[in-house]
Design a protein around this motif. Structure first.
Motif, short mmCIF file in Angstrom:
data_model
loop_
_atom_site.label_atom_id
_atom_site.label_comp_id
_atom_site.label_asym_id
_atom_site.label_seq_id
_atom_site.Cartn_x
_atom_site.Cartn_y
_atom_site.Cartn_z
N ALA A 56 8.83 -0.95 -8.62
CA ALA A 56 8.90 -2.40 -8.74
C ALA A 56 8.65 -3.08 -7.40
CB ALA A 56 10.25 -2.82 -9.31
N LYS A 57 9.16 -2.48 -6.34
CA LYS A 57 8.94 -3.04 -5.00
C LYS A 57 7.47 -2.91 -4.60
CE LYS A 57 11.64 -3.30 -0.89
NZ LYS A 57 12.65 -2.66 -0.06
N ALA A 58 6.83 -1.81 -4.98
CA ALA A 58 5.39 -1.65 -4.70
C ALA A 58 4.60 -2.74 -5.41
CB ALA A 58 4.91 -0.27 -5.14
N SER A 59 4.98 -3.04 -6.63
CA SER A 59 4.33 -4.10 -7.39
C SER A 59 4.46 -5.44 -6.67
CB SER A 59 4.95 -4.19 -8.79
OG SER A 59 4.45 -5.29 -9.49
N ALA A 60 5.64 -5.75 -6.19
CA ALA A 60 5.87 -7.01 -5.48
C ALA A 60 5.10 -7.06 -4.17
CB ALA A 60 7.37 -7.19 -5.22
N ARG A 61 5.14 -5.98 -3.41
CA ARG A 61 4.45 -5.97 -2.11
C ARG A 61 2.94 -6.06 -2.26
NH1 ARG A 61 7.97 -3.10 1.62
NH2 ARG A 61 9.80 -4.44 1.66
N LEU A 62 2.40 -5.43 -3.29
CA LEU A 62 0.95 -5.46 -3.52
C LEU A 62 0.52 -6.69 -4.31
CD1 LEU A 62 0.40 -1.68 -4.30
CD2 LEU A 62 -0.12 -2.89 -2.16
N GLN A 63 1.49 -7.44 -4.80
CA GLN A 63 1.25 -8.66 -5.56
C GLN A 63 0.39 -8.38 -6.81
OE1 GLN A 63 -0.23 -10.85 -2.05
NE2 GLN A 63 1.43 -12.29 -2.46
N VAL A 64 0.78 -7.32 -7.52
CA VAL A 64 0.10 -6.96 -8.76
C VAL A 64 1.14 -6.72 -9.85
CG1 VAL A 64 -1.93 -5.96 -7.61
CG2 VAL A 64 0.00 -4.49 -8.20
N HIS A 65 0.70 -6.78 -11.07
CA HIS A 65 1.58 -6.56 -12.22
C HIS A 65 2.11 -5.12 -12.19
CE1 HIS A 65 2.83 -6.19 -16.43
NE2 HIS A 65 2.94 -7.52 -16.39
N PRO A 66 3.35 -4.90 -12.62
CA PRO A 66 3.89 -3.54 -12.65
C PRO A 66 3.01 -2.55 -13.41
CG PRO A 66 5.64 -5.13 -13.02
CD PRO A 66 4.35 -5.92 -13.00
N THR A 67 2.33 -3.01 -14.44
CA THR A 67 1.44 -2.11 -15.19
C THR A 67 0.32 -1.59 -14.30
OG1 THR A 67 1.93 -3.32 -17.23
CG2 THR A 67 -0.03 -1.93 -17.24
N SER A 68 -0.17 -2.43 -13.40
CA SER A 68 -1.23 -2.00 -12.48
C SER A 68 -0.73 -0.91 -11.55
CB SER A 68 -1.76 -3.18 -11.67
OG SER A 68 -2.35 -4.13 -12.51
N VAL A 69 0.50 -1.05 -11.08
CA VAL A 69 1.07 -0.02 -10.21
C VAL A 69 1.26 1.27 -11.00
CG1 VAL A 69 3.12 0.66 -8.88
CG2 VAL A 69 2.13 -1.62 -8.61
N THR A 70 1.76 1.16 -12.23
CA THR A 70 1.93 2.35 -13.07
C THR A 70 0.61 3.07 -13.27
OG1 THR A 70 3.83 1.36 -14.20
CG2 THR A 70 2.69 3.16 -15.35
N ASN A 71 -0.45 2.32 -13.56
CA ASN A 71 -1.76 2.94 -13.75
C ASN A 71 -2.26 3.62 -12.47
OD1 ASN A 71 -1.90 2.12 -16.42
ND2 ASN A 71 -3.02 0.24 -15.95
N ALA A 72 -2.08 2.95 -11.33
CA ALA A 72 -2.49 3.54 -10.06
C ALA A 72 -1.69 4.81 -9.77
CB ALA A 72 -2.33 2.53 -8.93
N VAL A 73 -0.38 4.74 -10.00
CA VAL A 73 0.47 5.92 -9.78
C VAL A 73 0.05 7.06 -10.70
CG1 VAL A 73 2.82 6.83 -9.96
CG2 VAL A 73 2.41 4.63 -8.83
N ASP A 74 -0.24 6.74 -11.96
CA ASP A 74 -0.69 7.78 -12.90
C ASP A 74 -1.91 8.52 -12.34
OD1 ASP A 74 1.30 7.11 -14.72
OD2 ASP A 74 -0.04 5.98 -16.05
N ARG A 75 -2.90 7.76 -11.90
CA ARG A 75 -4.14 8.37 -11.38
C ARG A 75 -3.89 9.14 -10.10
NH1 ARG A 75 -9.11 6.40 -13.87
NH2 ARG A 75 -8.35 5.46 -15.78
N LEU A 76 -3.12 8.56 -9.20
CA LEU A 76 -2.84 9.23 -7.93
C LEU A 76 -1.97 10.46 -8.13
CD1 LEU A 76 -2.22 6.06 -5.73
CD2 LEU A 76 -4.15 7.66 -5.53
N GLU A 77 -1.07 10.40 -9.09
CA GLU A 77 -0.20 11.55 -9.38
C GLU A 77 -1.04 12.69 -9.97
OE1 GLU A 77 4.28 12.03 -10.97
OE2 GLU A 77 2.93 10.94 -12.31
#
Length: 177
Positions: A79-100
């Motif tokens: 959630a903090k990554a989402s806030a810092r990057l100023q993107v929707h939490p879903t976008s962070v989840t998708n990025a994390v999925d791919r990076l993971e």
């Protein structure tokens, strides 16, 4: 349109002329500013993507990896990554999925809050982030296409626009520019 095949005229200047001709002169400068910003964003994103393409990263994934390299522990709540990057939490989840999947980050439980998931950079993710940053610094960030004094002015103007739009509070950080 790439830099190797420039148009014979500036289409934004022509649009400005047409706006004025059609009776919208009072907003022609605003239209030209918005359109110019959007075109500049396209140009810069294309340059960034060209550099990142061989790494397999998108700019959003690069931003997440780089954010993680800046943390003390290499981990941050999603959630903090989402806030810092100023993107929707879903976008962070998708990025994390791919990076993971690629082995660059992992999800770990928060040590004191069972409801929170941390995203943590791996050694290979850190190496990739550093390598990508070195390439971006050399090919894009170090050669943005404007002189240093013009860059400083541009960043100040854009910070004012962002602050006025409610992007951040005036906490004095922009004063460094």
């Amino acid at each position: 349109m790439s830099a190797s095949s420039p148009l014979p005229l500036d289409p934004i200047a022509e649009a400005h002329r047409q706006w004025t001709k059609h009776g919208w002169g009072d907003v022609a400068d605003g239209m030209a500013a918005v359109t110019s910003l959007m075109r500049a964003q396209q140009i810069m994103l294309a340059r960034v993507e060209e550099v990142l393409k061989p790494t397999g990263l998108t700019f959003s994934r690069y931003e997440l990896l780089t954010l993680l390299t800046f943390t003390k522990t290499g981990a941050i709540p999603m959630a903090k990554a989402s806030a810092r990057l100023q993107v929707h939490p879903t976008s962070v989840t998708n990025a994390v999925d791919r990076l993971e999947t690629a082995g660059y980050v992992r999800r770990t439980p928060h040590p004191s809050d069972r409801r929170t998931t941390l995203v943590e950079i791996t050694d290979s993710g850190r190496e990739l982030a550093v390598d990508a940053t070195e390439k971006l610094n050399a090919q894009v960030f170090g050669k943005p296409g404007l002189a240093k004094d013009r860059l400083t002015s541009l960043v100040r103007i854009l910070a004012e626009l962002r602050r006025t739009a409610g992007d951040f509070e005036n906490d004095g950080a922009a004063a460094a520019w």
